[in-house]
Scaffold this motif. Sequence first.
Motif, PDB file in Angstrom:
ATOM      1  N   TYR A 360      67.004 106.751  -6.476  1.00  0.00           N
ATOM      2  CA  TYR A 360      66.091 107.900  -6.327  1.00  0.00           C
ATOM      3  C   TYR A 360      65.353 108.099  -5.229  1.00  0.00           C
ATOM      4  O   TYR A 360      64.799 108.874  -4.698  1.00  0.00           O
ATOM      5  N   ALA A 377      69.006 102.855  -8.788  1.00  0.00           N
ATOM      6  CA  ALA A 377      68.899 102.979 -10.339  1.00  0.00           C
ATOM      7  C   ALA A 377      70.378 102.771 -10.856  1.00  0.00           C
ATOM      8  O   ALA A 377      70.458 102.292 -12.077  1.00  0.00           O
ATOM      9  N   THR A 397      66.668 101.007 -22.334  1.00  0.00           N
ATOM     10  CA  THR A 397      66.050 102.066 -21.636  1.00  0.00           C
ATOM     11  C   THR A 397      65.882 101.773 -20.198  1.00  0.00           C
ATOM     12  O   THR A 397      65.442 100.392 -19.898  1.00  0.00           O
ATOM     13  N   GLY A 398      66.231 102.528 -19.228  1.00  0.00           N
ATOM     14  CA  GLY A 398      65.903 102.232 -17.783  1.00  0.00           C
ATOM     15  C   GLY A 398      67.106 101.633 -17.104  1.00  0.00           C
ATOM     16  O   GLY A 398      67.140 101.421 -16.021  1.00  0.00           O
ATOM     17  N   ALA A 399      68.311 101.545 -18.073  1.00  0.00           N
ATOM     18  CA  ALA A 399      69.389 100.719 -17.644  1.00  0.00           C
ATOM     19  C   ALA A 399      70.182 101.676 -16.317  1.00  0.00           C
ATOM     20  O   ALA A 399      71.007 101.096 -15.560  1.00  0.00           O
ATOM     21  N   GLY A 400      69.906 102.984 -16.546  1.00  0.00           N
ATOM     22  CA  GLY A 400      70.703 103.768 -15.490  1.00  0.00           C
ATOM     23  C   GLY A 400      71.773 104.652 -16.369  1.00  0.00           C
ATOM     24  O   GLY A 400      72.449 105.272 -15.580  1.00  0.00           O
ATOM     25  N   LYS A 401      71.712 104.876 -17.397  1.00  0.00           N
ATOM     26  CA  LYS A 401      72.598 105.378 -18.221  1.00  0.00           C
ATOM     27  C   LYS A 401      72.633 107.238 -17.984  1.00  0.00           C
ATOM     28  O   LYS A 401      73.518 107.592 -17.477  1.00  0.00           O
ATOM     29  N   SER A 402      71.269 107.573 -18.044  1.00  0.00           N
ATOM     30  CA  SER A 402      71.240 109.147 -17.698  1.00  0.00           C
ATOM     31  C   SER A 402      71.526 109.409 -16.202  1.00  0.00           C
ATOM     32  O   SER A 402      72.142 110.321 -15.845  1.00  0.00           O
ATOM     33  N   THR A 403      71.207 108.223 -15.504  1.00  0.00           N
ATOM     34  CA  THR A 403      71.673 108.575 -13.932  1.00  0.00           C
ATOM     35  C   THR A 403      72.886 108.670 -13.640  1.00  0.00           C
ATOM     36  O   THR A 403      73.365 109.676 -13.030  1.00  0.00           O
TER      37      THR A 403
HETATM   38  N1  LIG Z   1      63.850 111.453 -11.461  1.00  0.00           N
HETATM   39  C1  LIG Z   1      63.598 110.161 -11.077  1.00  0.00           C
HETATM   40  N2  LIG Z   1      62.866 109.735  -9.989  1.00  0.00           N
HETATM   41  C2  LIG Z   1      62.638 108.336  -9.747  1.00  0.00           C
HETATM   42  N3  LIG Z   1      62.957 107.489 -10.544  1.00  0.00           N
HETATM   43  C3  LIG Z   1      63.634 107.680 -11.664  1.00  0.00           C
HETATM   44  C4  LIG Z   1      64.152 109.318 -12.195  1.00  0.00           C
HETATM   45  N4  LIG Z   1      64.927 109.135 -13.380  1.00  0.00           N
HETATM   46  C5  LIG Z   1      64.976 107.859 -13.573  1.00  0.00           C
HETATM   47  N5  LIG Z   1      64.370 107.044 -12.627  1.00  0.00           N
HETATM   48  C6  LIG Z   1      64.549 105.529 -12.760  1.00  0.00           C
HETATM   49  O1  LIG Z   1      65.827 105.060 -12.675  1.00  0.00           O
HETATM   50  C7  LIG Z   1      66.025 104.170 -13.558  1.00  0.00           C
HETATM   51  C8  LIG Z   1      67.165 104.627 -14.485  1.00  0.00           C
HETATM   52  O2  LIG Z   1      66.616 105.564 -15.394  1.00  0.00           O
HETATM   53  P1  LIG Z   1      67.637 106.300 -16.319  1.00  0.00           P
HETATM   54  O3  LIG Z   1      68.938 106.284 -15.851  1.00  0.00           O
HETATM   55  O4  LIG Z   1      67.020 107.561 -16.742  1.00  0.00           O
HETATM   56  O5  LIG Z   1      68.118 105.147 -17.793  1.00  0.00           O
HETATM   57  P2  LIG Z   1      68.218 105.391 -18.990  1.00  0.00           P
HETATM   58  O6  LIG Z   1      69.056 106.596 -19.253  1.00  0.00           O
HETATM   59  O7  LIG Z   1      69.289 104.265 -19.228  1.00  0.00           O
HETATM   60  O8  LIG Z   1      67.287 105.247 -19.865  1.00  0.00           O
HETATM   61  C9  LIG Z   1      64.740 103.809 -14.195  1.00  0.00           C
HETATM   62  O9  LIG Z   1      64.137 102.881 -13.465  1.00  0.00           O
HETATM   63  C10 LIG Z   1      64.094 105.102 -13.880  1.00  0.00           C
HETATM   64  O10 LIG Z   1      62.636 104.664 -13.927  1.00  0.00           O
END
Ligand SMILES: Nc1ncnc2c1ncn2[C@@H]1O[C@H](COP(=O)(O)OP(=O)(O)O)[C@@H](O)[C@H]1O
Length: 599
Positions: A360, A377, A397-403
């Motif tokens: 990000y 990420a 949480t924060g592993a990067g799944k949503s990303t």
């Molecule tokens: N919009 C964003 N801007 C900056 N950092 C982000 C954003 N969304 C997520 N992150 C960071 O990216 C990493 C992965 O997040 P995310 O993919 O949401 O994890 P998960 O879905 O596995 O919980 C985390 O460290 C989070 O803090």
Amino acid sequence: MSRNLKNPKRYRGEDRLRKVRWVLGLLRPYRKRVVVMFFAVVLASATSLAPPYLAGRAIDSGILAGDEQALVMTVIAFVILTAAYAATRYLQTYLVGWIGVRVLQDLREEVFKHIQKMSIGFFTRNRPGALISRMTNDIEALNQLISDGIVTLFSNILTLFGVVAILLLLDWHLALITFCVLPLLLVTSLVFRRYSAGAFKETRERISAITSHLQETLSGVRVVRSFGQEDRHINRMTELNTLNRQANMKTVYLNATYFPATELMTAIGTGAILLYGGYQVIYGNIQVGVVVSFIGYLQLFFDPIQQLAQLYATYQQGMAALDKIFGLLDTDVEIVDAPDAVDPGQIEGALSFDAVSFSYATEDERMDSVDQSARWAVKDIDLVIPAGETVALVGSTGAGKSTLAKLVTRFYDPQRGAILIDGKPLAHYEQRPLRRQMGIVPQEGFLFSGTIAENISFGRPDAMIDEVAAAADAVGATGFIERLPEGLETQVGERGVQLSSGQRQLVAFARIILTGPRILILDEATSSVDMQTERTIEIALDRLLADRTAIVIAHRLSTIRRADRIVVLDHGEIVETGSHDELIAADAYYARLYNAWTH
Ligand SMILES: Nc1ncnc2c1ncn2[C@@H]1O[C@H](COP(=O)(O)OP(=O)(O)O)[C@@H](O)[C@H]1O
Ligand SMILES: [Mg+2]
């Protein structure tokens, strides 16, 4: 870019010019009316100058000379010119309004269209409040400047010059004496405007602090209540309210002083005219009518000066708004279709990740970071998902799944590597037709205002009602929909029935069934669902996942087990893949996560 850095001043000049051109461009579609409007402005300003002169003539050539015909003729001229003034003034005001509301509409549409084009990253960086303010306050302030400001400037300067010329022609001695009061009037108005602009700005800031406190209190009301922090919120409101009152009081003082002060100036001017003009009349140098005209013109001075001083505030607000709106319009859309991008047609849905890394943070920020790897990420993702396969993505949480999910739908582009669909990188295709074949269901189903049916057919507004009903049926939503007062036609949201999160999720699933995407992503779509709806959701999932490529992010074991394969992410990297049994047997990451869920 380098040019701006080298010569910021020159750039600023160009920038101003570009903005002015853009503003004039907004008026272009209405140029015929703009021309008519300016004619009306000139005529209105000219005719507004007649009455004091004619009143003087009526006294000198008519009344004092005892000439009845001259008196009647002057009065007729007076009436005709006043009527002409009224007509042109009407035309001016009407056209300013006509053009103003259209420019407002065009502006709003242009900014809104631009916002709709922006990439998803833009919306995570800009709070909705700021964008809403662009669409409302800033657009209105700019419109005020464009439609009203230009005319005010033009017509008042015309009037001022007209009055000055007429006074000099009538009697230049008396004119010079009158002009002595002008600077006083001008200075009083400008000083007042400066202070009041500051005071009004302060009241606006105070009010917006109150609004945002109110907004936060309302949306966080459950948290406030459950922690018993009502008093703190009340105290904070009292503080903000006090500041607001103090700011308002400043404007009260200013208003109370301003009008008496300007009236005093006008009275001093009138006194000077009466005294000097009176002497001149007594000694037979000028006629009484001239003095009367002068007193009339002094009143005419007052308005334009006031309005020009006011225009200064309008100008400042309008320019500030213009800068903000340009800041928005100048934000480049990050993800645009390449010129040679193709319509993908019907895709198979084979999905693969080829050494994908995404952060990000920007390149520079990443370089500055002490621990570089922590800034990714997701990192070095290699994964092949054949068409029709379901992969469960798990990780803390924060592993990067949503990303990872957001990268597939191209809400962001990865900095390294590529994501391929049917063997071609995402950038090879046009975005929109590709995205239409992908479905993403987030944790919280979002419903728009409207009926359930409209919400289900969101992706295919032309769908027949029986198709909508069939989609609802396929995900097992029919049961709860039938119990609603008007079934599929029930209004949801703000002014309608409130749905539980499970029910909202079923509507979101039905939406997906109707559009039939080839690739489906569920991002914890089942985690906020209550136990009662769980069974229904499980059945719905079977329907959703059949024959589609799917990435399912879930905590629920029953959901994970539906997948053909489980992929475990940790700190943005793939650490394990396999079936549930294989991963349990491996006794590593997945086994630990599994233990944490089940205990
Ligand atoms: N919009 C964003 N801007 C900056 N950092 C982000 C954003 N969304 C997520 N992150 C960071 O990216 C990493 C992965 O997040 P995310 O993919 O949401 O994890 P998960 O879905 O596995 O919980 C985390 O460290 C989070 O803090
Ligand atoms: Mg997530």
